[in-house]
Design a protein around this motif. Structure first.
Motif, mmCIF file in Angstrom:
data_model
loop_
_atom_site.group_PDB
_atom_site.id
_atom_site.type_symbol
_atom_site.label_atom_id
_atom_site.label_comp_id
_atom_site.label_asym_id
_atom_site.label_seq_id
_atom_site.Cartn_x
_atom_site.Cartn_y
_atom_site.Cartn_z
ATOM 1 N N HIS A 1 -36.102 16.463 -5.301
ATOM 2 C CA HIS A 1 -37.162 15.560 -4.869
ATOM 3 C C HIS A 1 -37.798 16.091 -3.591
ATOM 4 O O HIS A 1 -37.108 16.311 -2.594
ATOM 5 N N ASP A 2 -39.108 16.306 -3.689
ATOM 6 C CA ASP A 2 -39.869 16.648 -2.478
ATOM 7 C C ASP A 2 -39.315 17.879 -1.754
ATOM 8 O O ASP A 2 -39.115 17.872 -0.541
ATOM 9 N N GLY A 3 -39.014 18.918 -2.524
ATOM 10 C CA GLY A 3 -38.534 20.154 -1.914
ATOM 11 C C GLY A 3 -37.087 20.132 -1.492
ATOM 12 O O GLY A 3 -36.626 21.028 -0.795
ATOM 13 N N ALA A 4 -36.348 19.089 -1.883
ATOM 14 C CA ALA A 4 -34.945 19.022 -1.488
ATOM 15 C C ALA A 4 -34.080 18.746 -2.718
ATOM 16 O O ALA A 4 -34.517 18.087 -3.658
ATOM 17 N N ALA A 5 -32.844 19.283 -2.688
ATOM 18 C CA ALA A 5 -31.870 18.951 -3.736
ATOM 19 C C ALA A 5 -31.049 17.785 -3.205
ATOM 20 O O ALA A 5 -30.526 17.850 -2.091
ATOM 21 N N LEU A 6 -30.995 16.684 -4.001
ATOM 22 C CA LEU A 6 -30.305 15.490 -3.528
ATOM 23 C C LEU A 6 -29.101 15.198 -4.406
ATOM 24 O O LEU A 6 -29.156 15.350 -5.628
ATOM 25 N N CYS A 7 -28.023 14.764 -3.738
ATOM 26 C CA CYS A 7 -26.874 14.279 -4.496
ATOM 27 C C CYS A 7 -26.490 12.947 -3.892
ATOM 28 O O CYS A 7 -26.028 12.884 -2.753
ATOM 29 N N SER A 8 -26.735 11.848 -4.658
ATOM 30 C CA SER A 8 -26.460 10.537 -4.093
ATOM 31 C C SER A 8 -25.258 9.909 -4.811
ATOM 32 O O SER A 8 -25.072 10.081 -6.013
ATOM 33 N N VAL A 9 -24.458 9.204 -4.006
ATOM 34 C CA VAL A 9 -23.274 8.522 -4.550
ATOM 35 C C VAL A 9 -23.429 7.038 -4.236
ATOM 36 O O VAL A 9 -23.501 6.652 -3.071
ATOM 37 N N ARG A 10 -23.532 6.209 -5.301
ATOM 38 C CA ARG A 10 -23.811 4.792 -5.097
ATOM 39 C C ARG A 10 -22.593 3.952 -5.542
ATOM 40 O O ARG A 10 -22.013 4.195 -6.580
#
Lengths: 166, 476
Positions: B377-386
């Motif tokens: 997203h938007d030039g970044a690699a994201l890893c989210s933990v919810r």
């Protein structure tokens, strides 16, 4: 201090009209001789003035102190530049000679810069040769501070009888 | 107090010096103006010339009369007489006459000049003065000439004295001006010296102020370190106590039962002791990690890696470890590619994501799922933990990533307060970061953000095994 007194005769216009013509010859005793680089003469190469001719020049009055008298004196006479114009002077300096052989050079620019008078009356009295007559060169020293200087004081020639234009 | 008095005193001195400067300048100006005014010379002071002219006129008249008595016809007695009278008249006028008065020669001059003027009148009477005239005239002029010689002498002395006095007064005034200039120079020099020394003092004060600030910062750092070790000791000792107590109670129980202990019981107690030991081992490991981080012993080995594969592997291991929990993995790769490539250190990423998933499992009810999502997203690699757990109170958010900080909602759950702090530090070492969104009682979402890269990963999509062959270079 300096006031224009009425020119009694219309000499100014007369000189204008006859700028190059000869001066009328003097009839009375000659009081002043003008020689040197002049274009109008009445006695060989010189211009001679008797009292009538002198008094016919535009008259001017001047009130001033002098370095040799007390108080303000009132002088009456003609402007040196008027005389030089009348004789058609063409030079930068005059050599003024007094009755006692006092000789002083005066730059003609003095007469254009300042209203320098050749006075024949002081305090309503005619200047005589036993005093400072027949003519006394008077500078308006009260009107110009630079004239209150010893280097101008010696140009106040009295008993003036001869002017040489150089 | 003392410095206040000192600075007041210094101020007074400065004002005094400036006042002195002004006074010296004023004196110099006044004196110079005086000199300028006195520099005008009056023609009346030139009396020597006046007397000389009269003397010449008198002598020439005399010689003209003598010429006449010797028979000369072209004499000019009248003119010479007029000139003499003119000179005498001049001397009888204002400034000249006053000058003669100061010489004390005025009365004698009046009678002598009267006699000379009368003599001239007698000559004017017919017939030209008569026979006695030349003798009388000569005598009159002789007396006048003698007086004129004396007058010239006296005038010369007076004029020279006057010149001397005037020069003295000039010299005096000039000395005063010189003294004033000296005063100006000295005051100026003193003022300059004071200025320079003040500047120097200000600079040194600035230096010591800076040093004091440095020292204060140093002290603050030392305090923080000491606080850190205090917190560290209390947290760690507390965390160690629980597993130790479990181990101790299990061993006690086994020893108390002696012969009567059953195989099942042994197996159960061994299981507990092993769990407690694992916990202790993990605690030691975490503590060592933090210490390594602090001492800069952790090196970053960056390489291009597929975040999707990496995180999927971590999720799988967690599912094996906690079979009862639902751990959902979602990968939202870019169109046409299942991979999200990032530049990272896979060992660190595993550590971070592991910590985030553990936290989510720890701080949410067992029946709630944990969702792990990897996306670009938007030039970044994201890893989210919810998670859908206890969440974190908003007021505690600013301290969430501090070491040893534990949210108030986490009480009762074992933890050291090291994990999140370490995770964020590791993320930042890789040019990334960890953000958090939370709602107290509704759950939290921790998001690891890493720089996205375009190139294909050199390690393929597999995870674990390749960690042993890291090729990245150390980041200083």
């Amino acid at each position: 201090m300096f006031g224009l007194v009425v020119a009694f005769l219309a000499l100014a216009s007369a000189t204008g009209a006859s700028a190059q013509s000869a001066l009328p010859p003097p009839e009375g005793e000659v009081l002043l001789r003008v020689s040197g680089r002049i274009s109008r003469t009445n006695a060989e190469d010189e211009a001679h003035f008797d009292r009538a001719m002198i008094e016919a020049l535009p008259r001017h009055a001047l009130h001033t102190t002098t370095s040799v008298t007390d108080g303000v004196r009132s002088f009456e006479g003609f402007l040196m530049r008027d005389l030089l114009e009348l004789v058609g002077a063409n030079g930068t300096t005059i050599t003024a000679t007094a009755l006692n052989d006092y000789v002083i050079d005066i730059p003609i620019s003095d007469f254009t810069k300042f209203d320098v008078l050749a006075a024949y009356r002081m305090d309503d009295q005619a200047l005589t040769t036993q005093d400072k007559g027949p003519l006394w060169i008077v500078y308006p020293r009260d009107e110009h501070r630079e004239l209150q200087d010893i280097r101008y004081d010696y140009r106040w020639v009295w008993q003036l009888i001869h002017i040489e234009v150089r | 107090m003392k410095s206040g008095r000192n600075s007041g005193f210094a101020h007074v001195i400065n004002v005094a010096i400036i006042a002195a400067l002004a006074v010296f300048l004023g004196v110099a100006l006044v004196k110079l103006t005086e000199i300028e005014r006195n520099m005008r010379i009056n023609a009346a002071e030139n009396m020597l010339w006046v007397i000389y002219q009269a003397h010449v006129a008198s002598l020439r008249l005399d010689s003209e009369i003598v010429r006449g008595t010797n028979g000369a016809q072209d004499t000019d007695v009248e003119r010479r007489f007029d000139v003499l009278v003119s000179r005498l008249t001049l001397m009888r006028e204002g400034p000249q006459y006053r000058y003669l008065e100061t010489l004390g020669l005025d009365r004698e001059f009046l009678s002598l000049s009267d006699a000379a003027i009368d003599m001239g009148r007698a000559y004017g009477d017919p017939p030209a003065g008569g026979a006695a005239f030349p003798v009388q005239a000569h005598e009159t002029l002789q007396r006048l000439n003698a007086w004129l010689a004396r007058a010239a002498n006296a005038a010369m002395v007076r004029e020279w004295n006057a010149i001397g006095e005037r020069l003295d007064s000039y010299r005096h005034a000039l000395w005063q001006v010189l003294a004033a200039i000296l005063g100006i120079m000295i005051s100026g020099a003193v003022l300059s010296i004071r200025l320079v020394s003040t500047l120097r003092r200000v600079r040194s004060a600035e230096r010591s102020l800076r040093a004091a600030r440095e020292l204060e910062k140093e002290l603050e750092r030392e305090r923080a370190v000491s606080r850190f070790y205090r917190d560290f000791a209390s947290t760690i000792s507390h965390q160690f106590r629980t597993p130790l107590a479990i181990i101790d109670s299990s061993m006690q129980r086994l020893s108390r039962r002696g012969e009567r202990v059953t195989a099942t019981e042994i197996a159960e107690r061994v299981g507990r002791v092993r769990t407690a030991t694992r916990r202790l081992a993990r605690l030691v490991e975490r503590t060592l990690d933090a210490a390594r981080l602090d001492t800069g012993q952790i090196e970053v080995h960056l390489q291009s890696f597929d975040l999707v594969g990496l995180v999927r592997g971590i999720c799988e291991r967690h599912r094996e470890h906690t079979p009862g929990r639902r751990i959902n993995f979602v990968a939202a790769g870019r169109s046409g590619s299942a991979e999200i490539c990032t530049r990272c250190d896979p060992v660190m990423i595993e550590h971070i994501v592991d910590n985030l998933i553990s936290n989510a499992v720890k701080y949410s009810p067992p029946d709630k799922p944990v969702e792990v999502r990897v996306e670009a997203h938007d030039g970044a690699a994201l890893c989210s933990v919810r998670d859908e757990g206890v969440g974190i109170p908003a007021r505690e958010m600013p301290r969430l990533f501090e070491r040893f900080f534990r949210a108030s909602t986490a009480s009762g759950v074992p933890g050291t307060g090291i994990g999140l702090n370490l995770a964020r530090n590791l993320a930042r070492m890789q040019g990334g970061d960890i953000d958090v969104e939370t709602c107290e009682g509704a759950g939290s979402t921790f998001t690891l953000r890493l720089p996205l890269v375009e190139e294909a990963p050199n390690g393929g999509s597999a995870a674990g095994e390749e960690f042993a062959h890291r090729e990245g270079q150390a980041v200083p």
